[in-house]
Write a protein that holds these residues in place. Sequence first.
Motif, PDB file in Angstrom:
ATOM      1  N   SER A  90      -3.485   9.346 -16.430  1.00  0.00           N
ATOM      2  CA  SER A  90      -2.640   8.378 -17.125  1.00  0.00           C
ATOM      3  C   SER A  90      -1.457   9.063 -17.805  1.00  0.00           C
ATOM      4  N   ASP A  91      -1.648  10.310 -18.271  1.00  0.00           N
ATOM      5  CA  ASP A  91      -0.520  11.073 -18.833  1.00  0.00           C
ATOM      6  C   ASP A  91       0.592  11.253 -17.799  1.00  0.00           C
ATOM      7  N   ALA A  92       0.195  11.321 -16.519  1.00  0.00           N
ATOM      8  CA  ALA A  92       1.166  11.509 -15.438  1.00  0.00           C
ATOM      9  C   ALA A  92       1.595  10.170 -14.827  1.00  0.00           C
ATOM     10  N   GLY A  93       1.108   9.058 -15.410  1.00  0.00           N
ATOM     11  CA  GLY A  93       1.448   7.737 -14.877  1.00  0.00           C
ATOM     12  C   GLY A  93       0.760   7.441 -13.562  1.00  0.00           C
ATOM     13  N   LEU A  94      -0.420   8.026 -13.361  1.00  0.00           N
ATOM     14  CA  LEU A  94      -1.144   7.885 -12.098  1.00  0.00           C
ATOM     15  C   LEU A  94      -2.528   7.276 -12.332  1.00  0.00           C
ATOM     16  N   ALA A  95      -3.187   6.910 -11.238  1.00  0.00           N
ATOM     17  CA  ALA A  95      -4.571   6.437 -11.290  1.00  0.00           C
ATOM     18  C   ALA A  95      -5.241   6.797  -9.975  1.00  0.00           C
ATOM     19  N   LEU A  96      -6.567   6.808  -9.963  1.00  0.00           N
ATOM     20  CA  LEU A  96      -7.302   7.057  -8.724  1.00  0.00           C
ATOM     21  C   LEU A  96      -7.127   5.883  -7.772  1.00  0.00           C
ATOM     22  N   HIS A 148       0.843  -1.190   0.000  1.00  0.00           N
ATOM     23  CA  HIS A 148       0.000   0.000   0.000  1.00  0.00           C
ATOM     24  C   HIS A 148       0.876   1.237   0.000  1.00  0.00           C
ATOM     25  N   ALA A 149       0.470   2.213  -0.782  1.00  0.00           N
ATOM     26  CA  ALA A 149       1.176   3.496  -0.760  1.00  0.00           C
ATOM     27  C   ALA A 149       0.970   4.111   0.618  1.00  0.00           C
ATOM     28  N   PRO A 150       1.891   4.951   1.070  1.00  0.00           N
ATOM     29  CA  PRO A 150       1.675   5.618   2.353  1.00  0.00           C
ATOM     30  C   PRO A 150       0.397   6.442   2.299  1.00  0.00           C
ATOM     31  N   ALA A 151      -0.195   6.667   3.472  1.00  0.00           N
ATOM     32  CA  ALA A 151      -1.469   7.388   3.528  1.00  0.00           C
ATOM     33  C   ALA A 151      -1.380   8.743   2.832  1.00  0.00           C
ATOM     34  N   SER A 152      -0.155   9.313   2.766  1.00  0.00           N
ATOM     35  CA  SER A 152      -0.019  10.629   2.148  1.00  0.00           C
ATOM     36  C   SER A 152      -0.108  10.562   0.624  1.00  0.00           C
ATOM     37  N   ALA A 153       0.079   9.359   0.049  1.00  0.00           N
ATOM     38  CA  ALA A 153       0.035   9.239  -1.416  1.00  0.00           C
ATOM     39  C   ALA A 153      -1.325   8.724  -1.840  1.00  0.00           C
ATOM     40  N   ARG A 154      -2.317   9.571  -1.744  1.00  0.00           N
ATOM     41  CA  ARG A 154      -3.679   9.176  -2.069  1.00  0.00           C
ATOM     42  C   ARG A 154      -4.228  10.065  -3.161  1.00  0.00           C
ATOM     43  N   ARG A 155      -4.910   9.437  -4.110  1.00  0.00           N
ATOM     44  CA  ARG A 155      -5.598  10.178  -5.172  1.00  0.00           C
ATOM     45  C   ARG A 155      -7.066   9.816  -5.066  1.00  0.00           C
ATOM     46  N   LEU A 156      -7.844  10.760  -4.582  1.00  0.00           N
ATOM     47  CA  LEU A 156      -9.221  10.467  -4.181  1.00  0.00           C
ATOM     48  C   LEU A 156     -10.237  11.412  -4.814  1.00  0.00           C
ATOM     49  N   LEU A 157     -11.470  10.902  -4.927  1.00  0.00           N
ATOM     50  CA  LEU A 157     -12.623  11.748  -5.247  1.00  0.00           C
ATOM     51  C   LEU A 157     -13.582  11.622  -4.078  1.00  0.00           C
ATOM     52  N   ILE A 158     -14.343  12.680  -3.815  1.00  0.00           N
ATOM     53  CA  ILE A 158     -15.442  12.587  -2.852  1.00  0.00           C
ATOM     54  C   ILE A 158     -16.710  12.993  -3.593  1.00  0.00           C
TER      55      ILE A 158
END
Length: 195
Positions: free
Chosen positions: A109-115, A3-13
């Motif tokens: 995805s351009d940044a190599g990331l995902a939610l 798991h990524a550390p809690a600080s590395a979160r990509r979230l929607l609310i």
Amino acid sequence: MTHAPASARRLLIVGPPGAGKGTQAARISEALGIPAISTGDIFRANVSQETELGVLAKSYMDRGEYVPDEVTNDMVRSRLAEDDAREGFLLDGYPRTLDQVSALDGILSDAGLALDAVILLEVDVEEVVGRLVARGEQSGRSDDNEETIRRRLEVYAEQTEPLIAVYDERGLVRRIDGMRSIDEVTAEILGALGA
């Protein structure tokens, strides 16, 4: 699986008007050390700083028109590229349409990331209507009358609920009982995120 550390979160609310998204976004942002990013704030910042996108957005707003998706998407892309969002973010108010879901997928995805997760605040609609009407009576907010509130709930059902189905298929949705106390809701969200 690490798991990524809690600080590395990509979230929607997400959740209907009056579900407490703004309150929870601020608390989750603070708890995880990530910025809470609302599209309303992005618009206001771009307009007040008179950025190229802000000037363009203001031209639509001044005519009482919706700001087109491509302008909103560009503002979000630019905001997510800022340093404070590198370790994660909590988006509130975006995406609102299926087209914006596709745009956000592309930006990430351009940044190599995902939610990592979508926090869904579930509430009893009738109780929320009552809450918002009471808030309007106390604060004098003209948009908190029953007719306007019910229309906002209809728009949410038409536009935002289809997004939840998309994120549900991806296994990202964390359903949270938004009818509990503010502290209990925050604790449930953090628990659901494994924070």
